[in-house]
Design an enzyme around this catalytic site. Structure first.
Site, PDB file in Angstrom:
ATOM      1  N   ARG A 169       1.086  11.474 -11.980  1.00  0.00           N
ATOM      2  CA  ARG A 169       2.171  12.145 -10.948  1.00  0.00           C
ATOM      3  C   ARG A 169       3.342  12.489 -11.800  1.00  0.00           C
ATOM      4  O   ARG A 169       3.915  11.748 -12.467  1.00  0.00           O
ATOM      5  CB  ARG A 169       2.582  11.245  -9.817  1.00  0.00           C
ATOM      6  CG  ARG A 169       1.165  10.711  -9.036  1.00  0.00           C
ATOM      7  CD  ARG A 169       1.035  11.951  -8.165  1.00  0.00           C
ATOM      8  NE  ARG A 169      -0.302  11.720  -7.321  1.00  0.00           N
ATOM      9  CZ  ARG A 169      -1.019  12.465  -6.411  1.00  0.00           C
ATOM     10  NH1 ARG A 169      -0.699  13.540  -6.355  1.00  0.00           N
ATOM     11  NH2 ARG A 169      -1.923  11.819  -5.813  1.00  0.00           N
ATOM     12  N   CYS A 170       3.737  13.883 -11.528  1.00  0.00           N
ATOM     13  CA  CYS A 170       4.908  14.470 -11.933  1.00  0.00           C
ATOM     14  C   CYS A 170       6.017  14.849 -11.042  1.00  0.00           C
ATOM     15  O   CYS A 170       5.453  15.036 -10.051  1.00  0.00           O
ATOM     16  CB  CYS A 170       4.465  15.482 -13.043  1.00  0.00           C
ATOM     17  SG  CYS A 170       3.477  14.980 -14.268  1.00  0.00           S
ATOM     18  N   ILE A 213       6.071   6.989   7.342  1.00  0.00           N
ATOM     19  CA  ILE A 213       7.187   7.205   6.421  1.00  0.00           C
ATOM     20  C   ILE A 213       7.357   8.714   6.311  1.00  0.00           C
ATOM     21  O   ILE A 213       8.756   9.149   6.114  1.00  0.00           O
ATOM     22  CB  ILE A 213       7.118   6.594   5.055  1.00  0.00           C
ATOM     23  CG1 ILE A 213       6.675   5.123   5.108  1.00  0.00           C
ATOM     24  CG2 ILE A 213       8.432   6.651   4.295  1.00  0.00           C
ATOM     25  CD1 ILE A 213       7.545   4.321   5.901  1.00  0.00           C
ATOM     26  N   HIS A 255      -1.204   3.158  -2.325  1.00  0.00           N
ATOM     27  CA  HIS A 255      -1.471   3.889  -3.585  1.00  0.00           C
ATOM     28  C   HIS A 255      -2.888   3.623  -4.046  1.00  0.00           C
ATOM     29  O   HIS A 255      -3.299   3.783  -5.340  1.00  0.00           O
ATOM     30  CB  HIS A 255      -0.376   2.766  -4.579  1.00  0.00           C
ATOM     31  CG  HIS A 255       0.887   3.263  -4.455  1.00  0.00           C
ATOM     32  ND1 HIS A 255       1.928   2.494  -3.782  1.00  0.00           N
ATOM     33  CD2 HIS A 255       1.457   4.443  -5.101  1.00  0.00           C
ATOM     34  CE1 HIS A 255       2.997   3.175  -3.708  1.00  0.00           C
ATOM     35  NE2 HIS A 255       3.036   4.297  -4.470  1.00  0.00           N
ATOM     36  N   ASP A 267      16.109   9.358   3.859  1.00  0.00           N
ATOM     37  CA  ASP A 267      15.113   8.582   2.751  1.00  0.00           C
ATOM     38  C   ASP A 267      16.522   8.148   1.562  1.00  0.00           C
ATOM     39  O   ASP A 267      16.958   9.192   1.201  1.00  0.00           O
ATOM     40  CB  ASP A 267      14.276   9.373   2.055  1.00  0.00           C
ATOM     41  CG  ASP A 267      12.916   8.912   3.019  1.00  0.00           C
ATOM     42  OD1 ASP A 267      13.051   8.533   4.356  1.00  0.00           O
ATOM     43  OD2 ASP A 267      12.054   9.756   2.749  1.00  0.00           O
ATOM     44  N   ARG A 291       0.941  20.347 -18.140  1.00  0.00           N
ATOM     45  CA  ARG A 291       0.340  18.995 -17.631  1.00  0.00           C
ATOM     46  C   ARG A 291      -1.117  18.975 -17.887  1.00  0.00           C
ATOM     47  O   ARG A 291      -1.712  18.387 -16.926  1.00  0.00           O
ATOM     48  CB  ARG A 291       0.682  19.064 -16.048  1.00  0.00           C
ATOM     49  CG  ARG A 291       2.292  18.770 -15.888  1.00  0.00           C
ATOM     50  CD  ARG A 291       2.262  18.935 -14.231  1.00  0.00           C
ATOM     51  NE  ARG A 291       1.942  19.990 -13.734  1.00  0.00           N
ATOM     52  CZ  ARG A 291       1.664  20.251 -12.463  1.00  0.00           C
ATOM     53  NH1 ARG A 291       1.818  19.271 -11.642  1.00  0.00           N
ATOM     54  NH2 ARG A 291       1.136  21.406 -11.918  1.00  0.00           N
ATOM     55  N   GLU A 292      -1.623  19.261 -19.149  1.00  0.00           N
ATOM     56  CA  GLU A 292      -2.933  18.929 -19.310  1.00  0.00           C
ATOM     57  C   GLU A 292      -3.679  17.522 -19.131  1.00  0.00           C
ATOM     58  O   GLU A 292      -4.488  17.524 -18.612  1.00  0.00           O
ATOM     59  CB  GLU A 292      -3.192  19.281 -20.907  1.00  0.00           C
ATOM     60  CG  GLU A 292      -2.878  20.729 -21.108  1.00  0.00           C
ATOM     61  CD  GLU A 292      -1.693  20.887 -21.687  1.00  0.00           C
ATOM     62  OE1 GLU A 292      -0.758  20.366 -21.247  1.00  0.00           O
ATOM     63  OE2 GLU A 292      -1.384  22.004 -22.205  1.00  0.00           O
ATOM     64  N   TRP A 307      17.255  11.777  -8.798  1.00  0.00           N
ATOM     65  CA  TRP A 307      16.212  12.217  -9.029  1.00  0.00           C
ATOM     66  C   TRP A 307      16.457  13.774  -9.347  1.00  0.00           C
ATOM     67  O   TRP A 307      15.264  14.707  -9.641  1.00  0.00           O
ATOM     68  CB  TRP A 307      15.231  12.339  -8.098  1.00  0.00           C
ATOM     69  CG  TRP A 307      14.801  11.044  -7.761  1.00  0.00           C
ATOM     70  CD1 TRP A 307      14.924   9.875  -8.499  1.00  0.00           C
ATOM     71  CD2 TRP A 307      13.762  10.260  -6.631  1.00  0.00           C
ATOM     72  NE1 TRP A 307      14.361   8.446  -7.886  1.00  0.00           N
ATOM     73  CE2 TRP A 307      13.755   8.944  -6.812  1.00  0.00           C
ATOM     74  CE3 TRP A 307      13.261  11.137  -5.569  1.00  0.00           C
ATOM     75  CZ2 TRP A 307      12.781   8.046  -6.027  1.00  0.00           C
ATOM     76  CZ3 TRP A 307      12.353  10.038  -4.775  1.00  0.00           C
ATOM     77  CH2 TRP A 307      12.427   8.844  -5.091  1.00  0.00           C
ATOM     78  N   CYS A 354      11.868   2.143  -1.199  1.00  0.00           N
ATOM     79  CA  CYS A 354      10.997   1.511  -1.968  1.00  0.00           C
ATOM     80  C   CYS A 354      11.080   0.728  -3.324  1.00  0.00           C
ATOM     81  O   CYS A 354      12.005   1.001  -3.899  1.00  0.00           O
ATOM     82  CB  CYS A 354       9.700   2.407  -1.922  1.00  0.00           C
ATOM     83  SG  CYS A 354      10.049   4.079  -2.477  1.00  0.00           S
TER      84      CYS A 354
END
Ligand code: 39S
Ligand code: ZN
Length: 768
Positions: free
Chosen positions: A529-530, A445, A708, A613, A15-16, A575, A657
């Protein structure tokens, strides 16, 4: 026979890119440092693919944030509100780009970010292009050319990737009424022509046009636009080879359209739709090369070589090897980077690891398949084939996968009660009495800021630097702090803050049987974001309660109601990387039963409000409409299995969402949650009109501010949104909450914003 790849993950194997971007945004690194990281990742990716032996390696598949935003910058579709950013010469092109992605706040300037939404049925989010009726396009960013030249300089001849003009327009949103975005095709094509001219001059042979919409239901106008666009492009560039890619579903009824387009190669997804091969080979025009998307770009199971070879042979015998290309089914953006980096056998056992392939391994599979198809008598290759057969077989029969008790429960799923005792209006009375909430009740939430400190505790726990007792104490202190804060500012329904969770799906995955997880299997979700999707490999079973300890601790601290927080079965399914050896429906019901047990345990522990959720219900919809009903039937049933075991007076919330609800509002109502909270602020409460038209009977909490960006909204701003909301929703059905995702914010802005929000609620109570 040639091999190619549609796109390689760009986050870096460690994740550089995420780390470099976040450092740059925080002002802790220069733009040059960020760009060096980008360059290193690109070169690393090209070299990896070259060494493994891919013939056509993609370029322009790299992105600092999102490939659709890259396109908007390329064609100059920059909303006017960013003019200020452009005019200030101290801002670089990258600053403008990040301003569009994340908003821009500096020295009194405050510009909102562009909207973000899901990329088809994946968990990846793209930045939605904004179009005006007289939208002009002109070449603004030359990234695609720069990357091609960069690769060329490194000795690698690439195939630039571009989102095709029709899909690009379809991905966007009309910001004015009375025009159709497809009419912009005439304005946008000249920019494509300009780009292709430049690429041609630099010696490009193949260009990959991504047109995923060709796998969706299309109306006549869209089909005509496809024909028009590609005929125009071909007129200008007869000698550039155009590879048109489709993925995520079959081409089906759009096949004749695809065959009419003057392209040189067509890519099809044979993982999502293997049955299309027959028809496609049946009447493929003699000049078209067929690219077989045969290695799953969206899941992590090892390819079944025997099965793939059968398809390759079928294609070769019909159209000849020189008209066949082999590739992953879609961009590997949706896969984790490298399985070789998974060395921790505690999270991923050796047995399970054997069954998997990440992006790098998938590239290798593509190349091996080609070699196997070409040289049947090579003994080294034959060994690989036999090895592959053994692994595929071992997964099928492994005792790790099958749990007879769970299978039995699924067989009897119809006997599980999936209906609440009373109808909503009855429940509402009982809940009013039990909960004693004011009108315009406020809540959040679920998550509160996941500071790097909180994350570092978890990281220390995993490394054995602190004991689990010490970890628990730290988390408990954070929960207490959060409860006290919410009490102090006067929130009505409190949450514990979810500090013990790395992620709303991964956390549950780690605790369920039948689910494995990786150490480093990151996949980009949006921007920097991962997520690390759990790997559902076997029958799912809840060995112990997963959240009760934390929720009851939080409840023990306060007289106010604390909401229990769970992730719903459809979202956990959606997911995760899901096993492909049984219907998704069955896997979903298994998860639903586990969540149901958790709900009942929470209720038993005295939690009176439980939120389940389901943000992913909408994105799980099949791409083709005729498959919707089947999906919705089981998805809604799964939610009801999870939620309907409780007593009337227990209040069930759900949350969704980024969703357009118009076409599934009946199904949302069928979920029968007592309260639904939805992300709403970015769309200015427009989302509510459908709930109002439908006369949605249960309670609703529209998000009153966007989380956000670090921007703190004013009380007045939220009051005016709420005034809009009460035009659509009766006052006694309305809740007040922010949009989701406070975990991604810092405490300072979170505190300020929530104080403003409670202020808005107080004001509304006075006025109404
Ligand atoms: N899908 C999933 N699965 N989950 C979601 O929340 C969402 N929400 C929407 C839609 N899809 C989703 C998308 N939104 C993040 C936030 C919002 C998202 C998606 C992702 C997010 O914040 N991701 C985090 C990130 O990219 C990772 C979260 C995580 O797992 O930064 N964190 C780990 C944890 O908390 C920490 C992993 C880590 O970075 O335990 N560890 C460091 C390391 O190992 C050390 C941490 C430190 O010391 O600071 O090097
Ligand atoms: Zn949400």
């Amino acid at each position: 026979m040639q091999t190619h790849n549609l796109g390689y993950p760009r986050i870096g194997s460690d994740r550089e890119l995420k780390k470099a971007c976040e450092k740059y945004w925080a002002g802790k690194a220069s733009v040059e440092e960020l760009m060096i990281t980008g360059k290193n990742i690109r070169h690393q990716n090209w070299m990896t693919q070259k060494e493994i032996g891919i013939d056509w390696i993609p370029s322009n598949d790299f992105s600092y944030y999102d490939q659709v935003l890259d396109m908007s910058l390329m064609v100059g579709a920059i909303p006017k509100r960013y003019n200020k950013v452009i005019l200030d010469k101290s801002n670089t092109e990258l600053d403008l780009y990040f301003a569009m992605a994340r908003g821009f706040q500096k020295e009194g300037i405050d510009i909102k970010a562009m909207e973000m939404t899901k990329w088809f049925d994946t968990n990846y989010h793209y930045i939605v292009p904004e179009f005006e009726s007289n939208q002009k396009f002109s070449l603004f960013s030359t990234k695609i050319i720069d990357e091609y030249l960069e690769a060329k300089k490194a000795g690698i001849k690439t195939k630039p990737v571009i989102i095709g003009p029709v899909s690009y327009l379809l991905l966007g949103k009309e910001k004015e009424e009375n025009f159709n975005k497809l009419d912009l095709i005439k304005n946008i094509l000249p920019v494509y022509v300009e780009i292709l001219t430049r690429l041609k001059e630099e010696g490009v042979e193949w260009v990959q046009f991504d047109e995923p919409f060709l796998a969706l239901d299309l109306d006549t106008k869209t089909k005509e636009t496809f024909e028009y666009a590609y005929i125009e492009i071909h007129k200008q560039f007869p000698y550039i080879n155009k590879l048109l890619t489709t993925y995520f579903d079959g081409i089906k009824d759009n096949l004749q359209l695809a065959y009419k387009l003057p392209i040189q190669a067509l890519h099809i997804d044979l993982v999502r739709c293997p049955q299309q091969l027959e028809e496609i080979l049946g009447n493929i025009p003699g000049n078209i090369i067929l690219s077989l998307g045969i290695v799953d770009g969206r899941n992590i199971w090892k390819n079944d070589f025997e099965n793939s070879l059968e398809m390759i042979h079928k294609a070769v015998s019909k159209i000849g090897a020189d008209r066949v290309m082999i590739a992953p089914s879609c961009s590997l953006l949706h896969s984790p980077v490298d399985l070789d980096l998974e060395t921790d056998t505690k999270s991923l056992s050796l047995e399970t690891k054997k069954w998997l392939a990440f992006a790098k391994q998938k590239i290798d599979e593509v190349v091996t398949l080609k070699r196997l198809a070409e040289k049947e008598n090579d003994s080294e290759l034959q060994k690989k084939l036999q090895e592959n057969k053994k692994i595929v077989e071992s997964r099928r029969t492994s005792t790790l996968i099958h749990n007879e008790k769970v299978k039995e429960k699924i067989k009897n799923i119809e006997s599980v009660v999936d209906k609440r005792e009373s109808i909503f209006s009855e429940r509402k009375k009982k809940q009013k009495e039990a909960l004693q909430l004011p009108s315009f009740a406020t809540t959040t939430i679920g998550s509160f800021p996941q500071t790097s400190e909180v994350r570092s505790w978890r990281s220390k726990l995993k490394k054995g630097l602190i004991t689990s007792l010490e970890y628990e104490e730290l988390v408990k202190k954070e929960i207490e702090k959060t409860i006290r804060f919410q009490e102090k500012i006067g929130i009505d329904v409190l949450v514990h803050g979810e500090f013990e969770r790395n992620d709303m799906v991964e956390y549950f995955g780690e605790q369920l049987d039948g689910v494995a997880f990786s150490k480093n299997g990151w996949v980009q979700s949006y921007g920097s974001r991962c997520v690390k999707p759990p790997i559902i490999y076997g029958d799912i079973f809840r060995p112990h309660p997963m959240t009760v300890k934390w929720s009851s601790y939080a409840q023990s601290l306060t007289n106010k109601n604390v909401k229990g927080m769970l992730t719903g079965p459809v979202t956990i399914l959606q997911w995760s990387f899901v096993r492909d050896d049984q219907p998704r429906k069955d896997t979903c019901f298994q998860i639903a039963l586990a969540i149901r047990e958790e709900v009942l345990d929470l209720e038993k522990a005295g939690i009176k409000i439980i939120q389940i959720d389901e943000p992913a219900i909408r994105e799980g919809l099949p791409l083709r409409k005729n498959e919707w009903k089947n999906y919705l039937d089981w998805a809604i049933k799964a939610f009801r299995i999870a939620s309907c075991g409780v007593e009337d007076r227990t209040q069930i919330h759900t949350h969704m969402c980024y969703s357009e609800f118009n076409d599934i509002i009946q199904n949302i109502a069928d979920m029968d949650a007592d309260v639904i909270t939805i992300e709403c602020s970015k769309s200015d409460m427009k989302l509510l009109s459908i709930f109002s038209e439908f006369k949605y009977p249960n309670d609703i909490g529209p998000g009153v501010y966007d989380i956000h960006s670090p921007r703190v909204p004013s009380k007045q701003e939220m009051i005016s949104l709420l005034q809009k909301a009460i035009k659509s929703i009766p006052v006694d059905q309305l809740w007040i909450n922010p949009d989701c995702g406070l975990k991604t914010r810092g405490w300072e802005e979170t505190k300020k914003s929530l104080i403003e929000m409670v202020g808005a609620a107080t004001e509304m109570r006075k006025q109404y």
